[in-house]
Write an enzyme that holds these catalytic residues in place. Structure first.
Site, PDB file in Angstrom:
ATOM      1  N   ARG A  31       0.830  -1.199   0.000  1.00 17.24           N
ATOM      2  CA  ARG A  31       0.000   0.000   0.000  1.00 17.24           C
ATOM      3  C   ARG A  31       0.867   1.253   0.000  1.00 17.24           C
ATOM      4  O   ARG A  31       0.354   2.370   0.028  1.00 17.24           O
ATOM      5  CB  ARG A  31      -0.927   0.009   1.222  1.00 17.24           C
ATOM      6  CG  ARG A  31      -1.984  -1.079   1.137  1.00 17.24           C
ATOM      7  CD  ARG A  31      -2.905  -1.075   2.328  1.00 17.24           C
ATOM      8  NE  ARG A  31      -3.895  -2.157   2.188  1.00 17.24           N
ATOM      9  CZ  ARG A  31      -4.733  -2.528   3.146  1.00 17.24           C
ATOM     10  NH1 ARG A  31      -4.706  -1.909   4.312  1.00 17.24           N
ATOM     11  NH2 ARG A  31      -5.584  -3.505   2.932  1.00 17.24           N
ATOM     12  N   GLU A  43      -0.909  -9.171  -5.017  1.00 17.20           N
ATOM     13  CA  GLU A  43      -2.224  -9.792  -5.178  1.00 17.20           C
ATOM     14  C   GLU A  43      -2.107 -11.285  -5.462  1.00 17.20           C
ATOM     15  O   GLU A  43      -2.893 -12.083  -4.948  1.00 17.20           O
ATOM     16  CB  GLU A  43      -3.006  -9.103  -6.303  1.00 17.20           C
ATOM     17  CG  GLU A  43      -3.530  -7.717  -5.944  1.00 17.20           C
ATOM     18  CD  GLU A  43      -4.506  -7.748  -4.781  1.00 17.20           C
ATOM     19  OE1 GLU A  43      -5.192  -8.781  -4.584  1.00 17.20           O
ATOM     20  OE2 GLU A  43      -4.571  -6.755  -4.043  1.00 17.20           O
ATOM     21  N   THR A  49      -3.586 -17.012   0.825  1.00 20.38           N
ATOM     22  CA  THR A  49      -2.406 -16.955   1.675  1.00 20.38           C
ATOM     23  C   THR A  49      -2.508 -15.752   2.599  1.00 20.38           C
ATOM     24  O   THR A  49      -2.862 -14.663   2.159  1.00 20.38           O
ATOM     25  CB  THR A  49      -1.127 -16.848   0.819  1.00 20.38           C
ATOM     26  OG1 THR A  49      -1.156 -17.863  -0.180  1.00 20.38           O
ATOM     27  CG2 THR A  49       0.118 -17.018   1.665  1.00 20.38           C
ATOM     28  N   LEU A  86       6.005 -21.189  -0.399  1.00 17.76           N
ATOM     29  CA  LEU A  86       4.779 -20.385  -0.385  1.00 17.76           C
ATOM     30  C   LEU A  86       3.566 -21.180  -0.867  1.00 17.76           C
ATOM     31  O   LEU A  86       2.427 -20.843  -0.542  1.00 17.76           O
ATOM     32  CB  LEU A  86       4.979 -19.133  -1.249  1.00 17.76           C
ATOM     33  CG  LEU A  86       3.992 -17.974  -1.096  1.00 17.76           C
ATOM     34  CD1 LEU A  86       3.866 -17.540   0.352  1.00 17.76           C
ATOM     35  CD2 LEU A  86       4.417 -16.789  -1.953  1.00 17.76           C
ATOM     36  N   GLY A  87       3.814 -22.231  -1.630  1.00 22.21           N
ATOM     37  CA  GLY A  87       2.705 -23.082  -2.067  1.00 22.21           C
ATOM     38  C   GLY A  87       2.013 -22.610  -3.322  1.00 22.21           C
ATOM     39  O   GLY A  87       2.276 -21.517  -3.821  1.00 22.21           O
ATOM     40  N   CYS A 198     -14.427  -8.811  10.893  1.00 23.31           N
ATOM     41  CA  CYS A 198     -15.432  -9.780  10.460  1.00 23.31           C
ATOM     42  C   CYS A 198     -14.735 -11.109  10.144  1.00 23.31           C
ATOM     43  O   CYS A 198     -14.794 -11.619   9.030  1.00 23.31           O
ATOM     44  CB  CYS A 198     -16.178  -9.246   9.232  1.00 23.31           C
ATOM     45  SG  CYS A 198     -17.753 -10.072   8.917  1.00 23.31           S
ATOM     46  N   CYS A 208     -17.214  -3.371  15.035  1.00 16.05           N
ATOM     47  CA  CYS A 208     -17.530  -3.265  13.615  1.00 16.05           C
ATOM     48  C   CYS A 208     -18.252  -1.950  13.288  1.00 16.05           C
ATOM     49  O   CYS A 208     -19.232  -1.594  13.942  1.00 16.05           O
ATOM     50  CB  CYS A 208     -18.395  -4.441  13.184  1.00 16.05           C
ATOM     51  SG  CYS A 208     -18.878  -4.354  11.450  1.00 16.05           S
TER      52      CYS A 208
END
Length: 371
Positions: A31, A43, A49, A86-87, A198, A208
């Site tokens: 970010r 992304e 993950t 990382l898979g 959430c 929330c």
DNA sequence: TACTCGTGGAT
DNA sequence: TATCCAAGAGT
């Protein structure tokens, strides 16, 4: 101009969520950049993950491949090595392929049209939406696990979100909620809400920002939404891996380019059926190893077992060790004799990493093998 | 549609 | 320890 009750419900959600995000949003490395390439990498890494897992991989990957052209020019082996552990390795293969496509199709630039982004390997509708919105300031909905959970609760969707009709409905909610202003912040906000407030288990409803309009909270059913299918029990399978020495080198092989752990290196072996009666387990395993390694090996002997759980099956890996005669089994693209110290140059699956770890222990691994 | 495809964090 | 399941896509 007046709004319908449903429009009010949507506006309430968006406004309160955005306000909450500006006060409580997470500070994450992807970010802090506007580079579509870097945001794309994040992304893809974040698919299925968790953020905490991705953080070190993201930093390392970008330092090794700072630009799209660096990634495209790199050998796939180096990309897989950066992905090691990382898979879901198809993500790394797709990333590499997509980078090359972008060099070929878009002169090495990240495309700006949604349809072009969506056309790249490894990028589906939701990831394309996230990139177009967050990196390019456009306005496209997403529907990941966080958004599904938040929407199922906010609108009290008591249908299985995997059903086609339900998923279509959720996409419509996602589209309608997405504001004209700050769609990028909004998109990150709803993911942060899903990840920190959430949550799947024990959501922190008192914190929330949209609980006043949350239909599931109103009915007190947020804990059992979204609906989940009953878990199937995963099969158990036996595999064998042979650690074969020739002098101080060991034999490794590259797995097929597609499928499970595609493109990774491993100690030769494969699945074995130990269920049938008759011959002993050791007999079946050494027979399977002879099939994998057809030349003369003196004495395959059991070395240990590795247990590993994948998403869809449990593996018991029977590890055997042996010694090869000289000048047998040549180095090729798919098969190499490698110094134990050089094994870390190759990408291994997590299960085979456990073997590697043991191999590097001078006390147990090698001393026993060399004695 | 349903299955394949990894790994580790959270509980 | 066992189970769930996470910023899904491809087939």
């Amino acid at each position: 101009m007046s709004r319908s009750p449903q429009q009010n419900e949507f506006v309430f959600f968006t406004r309160n969520l955005l306000k909450w995000y500006h006060a409580h949003g997470r500070d994450l490395p992807w970010r802090r950049t506007a580079d579509p390439y870097a945001i794309w990498i994040s992304e893809i890494m974040l698919q299925q993950t968790q953020v905490a897992t991705v953080l070190p991989y993201y930093a390392r990957f970008l330092s090794r491949f700072p630009t799209l052209r660096d990634l495209a020019a790199a050998p796939l082996d180096k990309v897989l090595k950066s992905w090691e552990g990382l898979g879901y390795y198809a993500r790394a293969r797709h990333l590499h392929r997509a980078a090359n496509e972008m060099v070929a199709r878009f002169e090495g630039n990240f495309p700006s049209r949604f349809e072009e982004i969506l056309s790249l390997p490894g990028i589906g509708r939701s990831t394309a939406g996230a990139i177009a919105t967050i990196a390019l300031g456009q306005r496209h909905p997403i529907l990941d696990g966080n958004v599904k959970r938040v929407l199922c609760r906010y609108f009290c969707v008591e249908e299985d979100p995997k059903k086609k009709e339900t998923e279509k409905q959720l996409w419509q909610f996602s589209e309608k909620l997405l504001p004209r202003k700050e769609p990028d912040h909004y998109t990150q906000a709803i993911m942060d809400l899903g990840a920190t407030i959430c949550t799947p288990a024990e959501p922190r409803c008192p914190l929330c920002p949209v609980r006043n309009q949350c239909k599931a909270f109103e009915k007190g059913v947020q804990g059992r939404l979204p609906m989940k299918a009953l878990g199937k029990r995963v099969p158990e399978r036996d595999y064998v891996a042979g650690v074969l020495f020739r002098g101080k080198r060991v034999l490794i092989r590259r797995r097929p380019a597609k499928g499970l752990l595609g493109g990774l290196w491993e100690f030769p072996g494969g699945q074995v059926d130990l269920d049938g009666k008759g011959r002993s387990v050791e007999k079946k395993i050494t027979e399977a190893l002879r099939k994998e390694i057809p030349w003369r090996v003196d004495q395959w002997s059991p070395w240990g077992k590795v247990k590993h759980t994948f998403t869809h099956f449990k593996m018991t890996l029977h590890v055997y060790s042996g010694r090869s005669g000289e000048r047998q089994g040549q180095n090729t693209d798919e098969q190499k004799w490698v110094d134990v110290e050089a094994l870390s140059d190759y990408a291994f699956s997590s299960a085979h990493q456990k073997i590697l770890l043991k191999l590097k222990e001078p006390t147990d691994g090698q001393r026993r093998l060399f004695s």
